[in-house]
Each structure stands twice: as C-alpha cells, then as structure tokens.
Design a protein around this motif. Structure first.
Motif, PDB file in Angstrom:
ATOM      1  N   ASP A 114     -13.560  -2.318   9.697  1.00  0.00           N
ATOM      2  CA  ASP A 114     -13.803  -1.286   8.682  1.00  0.00           C
ATOM      3  C   ASP A 114     -12.825  -0.133   8.842  1.00  0.00           C
ATOM      4  OD1 ASP A 114     -15.994  -2.553   7.556  1.00  0.00           O
ATOM      5  OD2 ASP A 114     -17.352  -1.756   9.091  1.00  0.00           O
ATOM      6  N   VAL A 115     -12.404   0.073  10.077  1.00  0.00           N
ATOM      7  CA  VAL A 115     -11.486   1.167  10.355  1.00  0.00           C
ATOM      8  C   VAL A 115     -10.296   0.640  11.171  1.00  0.00           C
ATOM      9  CG1 VAL A 115     -12.976   1.886  12.301  1.00  0.00           C
ATOM     10  CG2 VAL A 115     -11.182   3.424  11.488  1.00  0.00           C
ATOM     11  N   ALA A 116      -9.110   0.990  10.722  1.00  0.00           N
ATOM     12  CA  ALA A 116      -7.899   0.549  11.414  1.00  0.00           C
ATOM     13  C   ALA A 116      -7.233   1.739  12.089  1.00  0.00           C
ATOM     14  CB  ALA A 116      -6.927  -0.087  10.429  1.00  0.00           C
ATOM     15  N   VAL A 117      -7.015   1.597  13.398  1.00  0.00           N
ATOM     16  CA  VAL A 117      -6.256   2.623  14.119  1.00  0.00           C
ATOM     17  C   VAL A 117      -4.783   2.215  14.068  1.00  0.00           C
ATOM     18  CG1 VAL A 117      -5.948   3.837  16.310  1.00  0.00           C
ATOM     19  CG2 VAL A 117      -8.212   2.988  15.652  1.00  0.00           C
ATOM     20  N   ILE A 118      -3.920   3.171  13.740  1.00  0.00           N
ATOM     21  CA  ILE A 118      -2.477   2.898  13.746  1.00  0.00           C
ATOM     22  C   ILE A 118      -1.852   3.723  14.863  1.00  0.00           C
ATOM     23  CG2 ILE A 118      -0.317   3.030  12.447  1.00  0.00           C
ATOM     24  CD1 ILE A 118      -1.939   2.704   9.888  1.00  0.00           C
ATOM     25  N   ALA A 119      -1.139   3.046  15.738  1.00  0.00           N
ATOM     26  CA  ALA A 119      -0.495   3.738  16.862  1.00  0.00           C
ATOM     27  C   ALA A 119       0.674   2.905  17.349  1.00  0.00           C
ATOM     28  CB  ALA A 119      -1.495   3.953  17.992  1.00  0.00           C
ATOM     29  N   PHE A 120       1.522   3.519  18.174  1.00  0.00           N
ATOM     30  CA  PHE A 120       2.643   2.786  18.769  1.00  0.00           C
ATOM     31  C   PHE A 120       2.947   3.358  20.143  1.00  0.00           C
ATOM     32  CE2 PHE A 120       6.275   5.704  18.646  1.00  0.00           C
ATOM     33  CZ  PHE A 120       5.791   6.703  17.824  1.00  0.00           C
TER      34      PHE A 120
ATOM     35  N   ARG B 298       1.245   5.231   1.287  1.00  0.00           N
ATOM     36  CA  ARG B 298       0.629   3.998   0.798  1.00  0.00           C
ATOM     37  C   ARG B 298      -0.893   4.087   0.684  1.00  0.00           C
ATOM     38  NH1 ARG B 298       4.724   3.111  -1.016  1.00  0.00           N
ATOM     39  NH2 ARG B 298       6.136   1.352  -0.752  1.00  0.00           N
ATOM     40  N   VAL B 299      -1.486   5.057   1.399  1.00  0.00           N
ATOM     41  CA  VAL B 299      -2.942   5.150   1.468  1.00  0.00           C
ATOM     42  C   VAL B 299      -3.354   6.579   1.107  1.00  0.00           C
ATOM     43  CG1 VAL B 299      -4.951   4.939   2.989  1.00  0.00           C
ATOM     44  CG2 VAL B 299      -2.953   3.471   3.359  1.00  0.00           C
ATOM     45  N   ASP B 300      -4.411   6.716   0.333  1.00  0.00           N
ATOM     46  CA  ASP B 300      -4.947   8.033  -0.024  1.00  0.00           C
ATOM     47  C   ASP B 300      -5.258   8.822   1.254  1.00  0.00           C
ATOM     48  OD1 ASP B 300      -6.519  10.197  -0.740  1.00  0.00           O
ATOM     49  OD2 ASP B 300      -7.382   9.134  -2.459  1.00  0.00           O
ATOM     50  N   TYR B 301      -4.767  10.042   1.326  1.00  0.00           N
ATOM     51  CA  TYR B 301      -4.915  10.829   2.558  1.00  0.00           C
ATOM     52  C   TYR B 301      -6.373  11.060   2.931  1.00  0.00           C
ATOM     53  CZ  TYR B 301      -5.880  14.971  -0.307  1.00  0.00           C
ATOM     54  OH  TYR B 301      -6.453  15.861  -1.166  1.00  0.00           O
ATOM     55  N   ARG B 302      -7.285  10.969   1.922  1.00  0.00           N
ATOM     56  CA  ARG B 302      -8.703  11.199   2.222  1.00  0.00           C
ATOM     57  C   ARG B 302      -9.315  10.063   3.039  1.00  0.00           C
ATOM     58  NH1 ARG B 302      -9.642  13.050  -3.883  1.00  0.00           N
ATOM     59  NH2 ARG B 302      -8.147  11.358  -4.008  1.00  0.00           N
ATOM     60  N   ARG B 303      -8.602   8.948   3.103  1.00  0.00           N
ATOM     61  CA  ARG B 303      -9.089   7.820   3.915  1.00  0.00           C
ATOM     62  C   ARG B 303      -8.523   7.858   5.335  1.00  0.00           C
ATOM     63  NH1 ARG B 303      -7.627   2.612   0.572  1.00  0.00           N
ATOM     64  NH2 ARG B 303      -8.726   1.544   2.253  1.00  0.00           N
TER      65      ARG B 303
ATOM     66  N   GLU C  82       5.360  -0.916   5.404  1.00  0.00           N
ATOM     67  CA  GLU C  82       4.516  -0.488   4.283  1.00  0.00           C
ATOM     68  C   GLU C  82       3.707  -1.640   3.712  1.00  0.00           C
ATOM     69  OE1 GLU C  82       7.923   2.428   2.442  1.00  0.00           O
ATOM     70  OE2 GLU C  82       8.139   0.268   2.573  1.00  0.00           O
ATOM     71  N   HIS C  83       4.347  -2.807   3.644  1.00  0.00           N
ATOM     72  CA  HIS C  83       3.655  -3.952   3.037  1.00  0.00           C
ATOM     73  C   HIS C  83       2.417  -4.339   3.843  1.00  0.00           C
ATOM     74  CE1 HIS C  83       6.670  -5.357   5.894  1.00  0.00           C
ATOM     75  NE2 HIS C  83       6.058  -6.517   5.981  1.00  0.00           N
ATOM     76  N   ILE C  84       2.479  -4.133   5.145  1.00  0.00           N
ATOM     77  CA  ILE C  84       1.319  -4.472   5.985  1.00  0.00           C
ATOM     78  C   ILE C  84       0.222  -3.418   5.815  1.00  0.00           C
ATOM     79  CG2 ILE C  84       0.556  -4.725   8.393  1.00  0.00           C
ATOM     80  CD1 ILE C  84       3.381  -6.011   8.859  1.00  0.00           C
ATOM     81  N   ILE C  85       0.639  -2.158   5.736  1.00  0.00           N
ATOM     82  CA  ILE C  85      -0.334  -1.077   5.512  1.00  0.00           C
ATOM     83  C   ILE C  85      -1.040  -1.290   4.163  1.00  0.00           C
ATOM     84  CG2 ILE C  85      -0.618   1.441   5.269  1.00  0.00           C
ATOM     85  CD1 ILE C  85       0.603   1.144   7.932  1.00  0.00           C
TER      86      ILE C  85
ATOM     87  N   GLU D  23      -6.481  -2.851   1.576  1.00  0.00           N
ATOM     88  CA  GLU D  23      -7.411  -3.639   0.759  1.00  0.00           C
ATOM     89  C   GLU D  23      -8.667  -4.008   1.541  1.00  0.00           C
ATOM     90  OE1 GLU D  23      -6.691  -4.575  -2.485  1.00  0.00           O
ATOM     91  OE2 GLU D  23      -4.899  -3.310  -2.267  1.00  0.00           O
ATOM     92  N   SER D  24      -8.504  -4.178   2.878  1.00  0.00           N
ATOM     93  CA  SER D  24      -9.630  -4.714   3.651  1.00  0.00           C
ATOM     94  C   SER D  24     -10.392  -3.657   4.468  1.00  0.00           C
ATOM     95  CB  SER D  24      -9.151  -5.837   4.572  1.00  0.00           C
ATOM     96  OG  SER D  24      -8.254  -5.329   5.538  1.00  0.00           O
ATOM     97  N   VAL D  25      -9.732  -2.593   4.881  1.00  0.00           N
ATOM     98  CA  VAL D  25     -10.461  -1.601   5.689  1.00  0.00           C
ATOM     99  C   VAL D  25     -10.867  -0.417   4.809  1.00  0.00           C
ATOM    100  CG1 VAL D  25      -9.210  -2.228   7.795  1.00  0.00           C
ATOM    101  CG2 VAL D  25      -8.429  -0.262   6.439  1.00  0.00           C
ATOM    102  N   LYS D  26     -11.870   0.318   5.321  1.00  0.00           N
ATOM    103  CA  LYS D  26     -12.322   1.483   4.542  1.00  0.00           C
ATOM    104  C   LYS D  26     -11.536   2.735   4.904  1.00  0.00           C
ATOM    105  CE  LYS D  26     -17.078  -0.181   4.013  1.00  0.00           C
ATOM    106  NZ  LYS D  26     -17.608  -0.962   5.165  1.00  0.00           N
TER     107      LYS D  26
END
Lengths: 389, 295
Positions: A284-290, A354-359, A324-327, A332-335
């Motif tokens: 439901d939630v994706a963490v993005i980090a590197f 690519r994603v609404d900042y409110r998400r 970007e294509h992966i984001i 589509e799948s995470v909230k």
C-alpha cells in the motif's frame, strides 16, 4: 590461474567501500586514475596509487579537480578507461570538464563519495546532496548516467557497471556513493575474471579517409577512434557536425547534436535503469530510497510489515536516467509514497513529477547520521494514515 | 573557338605543407596581420624536417585564437575547455607515451585560467611541448586585458591603462621546472623553427613563447594598428641573447630579449613512471604476491 591475475584479485575480503570501488575499476579494465585528495574519497585514490603500477596502469595526483577531470578526457581519447574519485567540493570543480566529456562523448567514470554540503560542509559525514548536481552540474543540455550502490559489494559491482555504461554509451558515468558507504567495512567477494562482464567502446569499422568521428550508428552512439591510430580526427567542445568540424552558427547542427547527446541515453533508458523492488507486490505504501539510506529503509519496511502495514521498498540502483516509468507503474498499485534521502529534497522532486505531492511523505535528513529505521517507520505510519501524525 | 580549361589548383596537394592541412577547415579565422599563421607554418616545417610520423602527433588546445590550430592541421587534435589543454594533454601523454603531444595556447589560456596546470606540468617535467602565442591580450573575445598586457597597455577592460605587472613567461617557465625554454617573435622564423624542433625532441617539458602581432585588437588601442608597426618593433627592439638568465629576459616596448634560455636534462615524468612500474612489478614477483595492497 587466478594466482597470476593481478587485476582481478579473485577472493573474499573485508574492506571499505572506497577500496571495493577501486578494485571494481581495475577489474573493469581501468588503467588510468587522475585525482585530487578529498575526504571521504581519499582512500580510493590511495588504493589506486598502490594498485595501478602493479597492473601497468597510471596513477597521477593532479594539481586540482579541474585538471583531474580534464586529464580523464585526454586519457579516454588516448584509449584508456579512466577514473577519478572525489566528494562535493571537488565534484563542483569537475563539472566544467564533465560537460566537456559529455560534449566529446568521452567514456569516463567519476566516483563521488558524497558528504554534507554546501561548500566545505561536513567532510567526514555522509550526504546525498549531489543528486541534482550529478545530472545538471555542467551547463547546457546533456544526459548522464549515475549509479548508486548500497553495499560494499555493490561499490565493486556498480563501478564495473559504470565503466560498461561509459564505454557503451560514450558518456560520463557518475557513481554516487556516500561517506558511510565509502568507510564501511563489509564483505566483498571478487569473482573469477571470466565471471565479470566487461564492455569496450565501439571502434571504427571504416578506413581513416571515410571516418567521421561523430557519425552515430543506430543506437545514436558513434564508433570511437583513438589518438595516434592514424584516423587524424579532430574533436572540439564547440558545437560540431558529424565530421567533428565546428558549426557555431548553424541552428540545425546545434539541434541535431544536442538531441543526439540526450537521446542516446533517453531512448535507452529502460535498458539502463536498475532498481530493486522489495515487497512491493501487495504494498500500500512504497518507500523510495537509495545508497546507505536504502538499508535503513529496508529495515523499516520489515518493521512495518510486522505491524501489519503493507509496505515495500523501491531502491534506486541507478539515479540517472530517472526511473519515471517505474514510479508511474507503482503509482497505479500503491496508495502512498515515502521518500527518504540525506538532503532537503532532490529525489522527491523527481517523484513529484509523476505522483501527486499529496500522496508523498517526504523524510529529509541533513547528514551527520543516517535515518534510523524507526524514523522511516514513523514516516510509513504517517503516510498510511493520510499524512496525519 | 577554343575552350581553355583552367584546372583548379588543389593546394592540399600542390603546396609543400598542404598534406598537413585539414580539408574543409581552411580558410582560417585569423585576422589580417595576425602572427599565428607564421607560427603554424614553422611548426609544420619543423615536423616535416624532423620526419616525424604525423599519425603519432597529437595537438591539444584550449580556447583562444591560437587554439584553432588543431582544427586546421591534418593531425589528431583536441580542442578543449579554456585553460585545460595542458591537463588534457597530460592525460593523453600518460595514457599513450608513444605520442608527441603538443599544446598550443594563448597567454590568457595558459597563464591566467590555466596557470596552475602550466606550472605543475613544468614541475613534473612531463614530456610535452607547450607553445604559447603571446599577443598581449584576449583576442578571441575582443581584446581584453591579459596577464601579459604591458603596464599601462590599453585594452577594452583596461581603458585607462593596465595597472597589473605582466608575467615574464620564460622566467615563470624556467622557475617552475621546464627543461627547455625559448622566446622568439614573428620575425625570427628560422630560429623559431629550430627551436620547435629541439622542443619536440626534448625528453621533458619544453616551452616556447612566441610573440605575435595582434594589430586588430591589441594594436588598435596601442598605436600599432598596422601589422608592419609590429614587425618594425620586433626588428628594431629584439636582441638575441641565448643562455642568459630568463629573469633578465626583458620584454618591453624598448627591448625584446629573445633566444634559448634553458636547455638541460632531468628525467621526464613518463620515464620515471616506467621505472616505478618496473620496480613495483619486480618486487611483486620477488615476493611471490599478487599485490602490495592490504586487502
């Protein structure tokens, strides 16, 4: 067999990331290093100073980072696979000739062991503040490839990959490490030489009189002649045509060149981009980090799962070109998304495109120390509750 | 009626130096009265007389009028960023020591923005030839003040006269460690050619300062608008003083000391690197180990 190989030191070691990156470079065929000492990358240069003469390579400590990066371009054109290592202040100075390398399409590798900035900042502390500089640091339009290892093993593996990308696409490639990674001692396994994939630049297939140094093939990358081989070519940092001749007042040539310099990376984006997707299938939630932060992020995802929160991790192994294509697919799948980085907002801006900042829940940290898994967990909890703490 | 067929002369074939020029890049962009064509011609005569393999010569330049030379020559050439030619050339030479590496640069390119690379390359005694075309100002950008502009010299950015003491380039080169240093003007063509030959064969860092007329930019603001004014200055005020202390090699409106000031031997950087590599590899062999590194 491997006893005799001095370039690929097959075996298992306990080393710091700086040393692993140096060994990766040598295994990839790097025989030229020009650099200038700077914390926290100096150990990489020191290791190269010991190792390169053993394998017939050249180590030179230049007078500054301007000169280091310039020497790389010369060495690249003379046929070497060159590398330098630096950190923020030095990386700033290198931008001038990173632009030259992009324009002359010289395969070069720059390792930036990131520390806290701006300016002299915190030399002995980690940072991830050079993400945007890696892409936009020099003037003009160009594309670049940047890789971001998370472990000492990846410092070795990704440096090899960096050389392969540089040679394949004739472009500068940046390895974005950070102080923690550079100085963390971990297990490194150096494989047998035949297990290491090494890519070399395309060479001209035509005789010198027919050769045009900037005439691309289908992949938009021109085959590269080497100085002293009889091709007698000319390469200039001025806008040039396929023959390499200056075309400083021709709008057609300017557009053609700039489009190609960018498109040779953009069009191959899906081949270049590498990510690790961890527990994202049902997330439901994706963490993005590197980088180092991704290790804390992975621990946080595990903690969240224990709490019953369906969290996952998207770890960026390549930063540029941006995935970007992966984001987009993930959106589509995470909230919601959590972006954790050791700066005040760089990767998060790319995600916001690519994603609404409110998400998005953004977790900046300013260096000195990494995010703890609990700090990221807190962010995950906040994110699933819709931003409310 | 008879038709007269006039064959177009192919200068690339008919001129004795034509084989060294790059088709498609001529004519050059230099102004009338500029001295860089003289220098380029003497350079080509020098490599021709030495019988050097043109495939093994690489010309590197930065930004400026003189930096267009590699474009005009049918040799391998790199035209790089402002001030960085010597650093790029260092990379070329170290990655392939078999090449003759020659840097052409202006006074601003080599001694203002690129000054650091110059002194360190000289200190290392890296085997390359650096030829500086000194025209006392930044010609390419329209005639601004340079580190070689004479005191009180007028330029677009020193409109009331230059306040800064100019560099004595040959003194600087010698002090930094160059093992061959000479200065000539645009009228000393034969000496210049012999000097270039010596510089090319030097096993170390060689430096030639070439004093060039710049009637169009420096000249127009300093009462030397006519190219012949420059040639007269060179002819009347030059004095050849080979072997004198470069600190005393004056360059002023009253006196231009030209000649060979430095010529001695000390090991070049590439030579020392090769020795080091041999030493390191022998030690590995002797000790039966793969590396000296502590892994």
């Amino acid at each position: 067999m491997s006893e005799e190989r001095r370039d690929v030191l097959t075996g298992t070691y306990f080393v710091i990331g700086d040393v692993a990156a140096a060994e990766g470079a040598i295994a990839a065929g790097c025989r030229f290093f020009a650099g200038y000492p700077i914390t926290p990358s100096s150990e990489l240069a020191e290791h190269m100073a010991v190792r390169l003469p053993e394998v017939g390579g050249v180590y030179i400590q230049m007078e500054d980072e301007l000169g280091s990066m310039a020497a790389l371009v010369g060495a690249s054109y003379a046929g070497a696979k060159p590398m330098t290592a630096t950190s923020g202040p030095g990386f700033s100075l290198m931008q001038e000739n990173i632009g030259l390398a992009a324009m002359l399409e010289a395969p070069v590798v720059v390792v930036n062991v990131m520390r806290g900035g701006p300016s002299t900042g915190q030399p002995t502390k980690p940072g991830q503040q050079d993400v945007m500089q890696a892409k936009w640091g020099s003037h003009g339009d160009y594309e670049i490839i940047a890789l971001a290892p998370s472990t000492v093993q990846e410092c070795f593996d990704f440096t090899i990959e960096a050389f392969n990308y540089a040679e394949q696409y004739r472009t500068p490639v940046i390895v974005l490490m950070d102080e923690i990674l550079g100085h963390t001692r971990e297990k490194l396994v150096i494989p047998e030489p035949d297990q290491i994939r090494v890519v070399n630049r395309k060479r001209p297939k035509v005789p010198p009189e027919e050769y045009k140094p900037f005439e691309p093939e289908e992949d938009l990358v021109p085959p590269m002649a080497i100085l002293g081989e009889g091709y007698r070519f000319y390469a200039t940092g001025l806008t040039h045509n396929e023959q390499g001749f200056p075309r400083t007042d021709d709008p057609y040539e300017q557009e053609k060149l700039v489009r190609r310099l960018c498109d040779k990376i953009r069009r191959n984006k899906e081949k270049i981009v590498r990510v690790e997707e961890y527990m994202l299938e049902d997330a439901d939630v994706a963490v993005i980090a590197f980088g180092s932060v991704a290790r804390a992020a992975k621990a946080a995802v595990k903690l969240a799962r224990k709490k019953g929160i369906r969290a996952g991790l998207l770890r960026l192994k390549t930063i540029w070109p941006f995935p970007e294509h992966i984001i987009e697919r993930l959106a589509e799948s995470v909230k919601s998304f959590v972006v954790a980085e050791l700066n005040y907002g760089q990767i998060v801006r790319e995600v916001e495109r690519r994603v609404d900042y409110r998400r998005i829940t953004f977790l900046p940290k300013f260096g000195e120390a990494l995010h703890t898994p609990h700090e990221i967990l807190e962010g995950i909890v906040r994110s699933v509750r819709g931003g409310k703490p | 009626m008879t038709t007269v067929v006039v064959e177009k002369l192919d200068v690339f074939k008919t001129h004795p130096l034509g084989k060294y020029l790059r088709r498609g890049m001529i004519p050059h962009i230099w102004c009338t009265g500029c001295g860089y064509g003289i220098l380029m011609g003497e350079f080509l005569r020098a490599i021709d007389e030495l019988g050097l393999d043109p495939d093994k010569i690489v010309i590197v330049s930065g930004i400026g009028c003189i930096s267009r030379i590699p474009g005009y020559l049918n040799l391998d050439g790199l035209h790089v960023t402002h001030g960085r030619a010597i650093a790029v050339a260092t990379g070329v030479k170290l990655a392939n020591p078999d090449l003759h590496v020659v840097v052409f640069g202006g006074d601003g390119d080599l001694f203002a923005i690129g000054g650091n690379h110059f002194i360190h390359a000289a200190r290392r005694n890296i085997e390359m030839t650096v030829i500086c075309g000194n025209n006392f100002n930044y010609g390419m950008t329209g005639g601004q003040v340079a580190p070689t502009t004479p005191l009180q010299g007028r330029t677009t950015t020193s409109p009331y006269g230059n306040l800064e003491n100019p560099f004595n380039l040959v003194y600087l080169a010698a002090a930094a460690g160059a093992t061959y240093v000479a200065r000539w003007t645009a009228i000393h063509v034969k000496w210049l050619r012999e000097s270039i030959k010596k510089a090319l064969m030097k096993k170390g860092f060689s430096f030639i300062e070439y004093i060039s007329p710049c009637p169009e930019y420096y000249g127009r603001r300093n009462r030397m608008r006519d190219p012949l004014d420059w040639m007269r200055w060179f002819k009347e005020k030059s004095v050849i003083m080979n072997g004198i202390d470069p600190a005393k090699a004056e360059l002023s409106m009253d006196r231009i000391v030209v000649g060979e000031f430095v010529d001695y031997e000390r090991p070049g950087y590439v030579e020392l690197l090769k020795q080091l590599e041999r030493r390191v590899q022998e030690s590995l062999k002797k000790r039966g180990i793969r590396t000296h590194a502590r892994l």
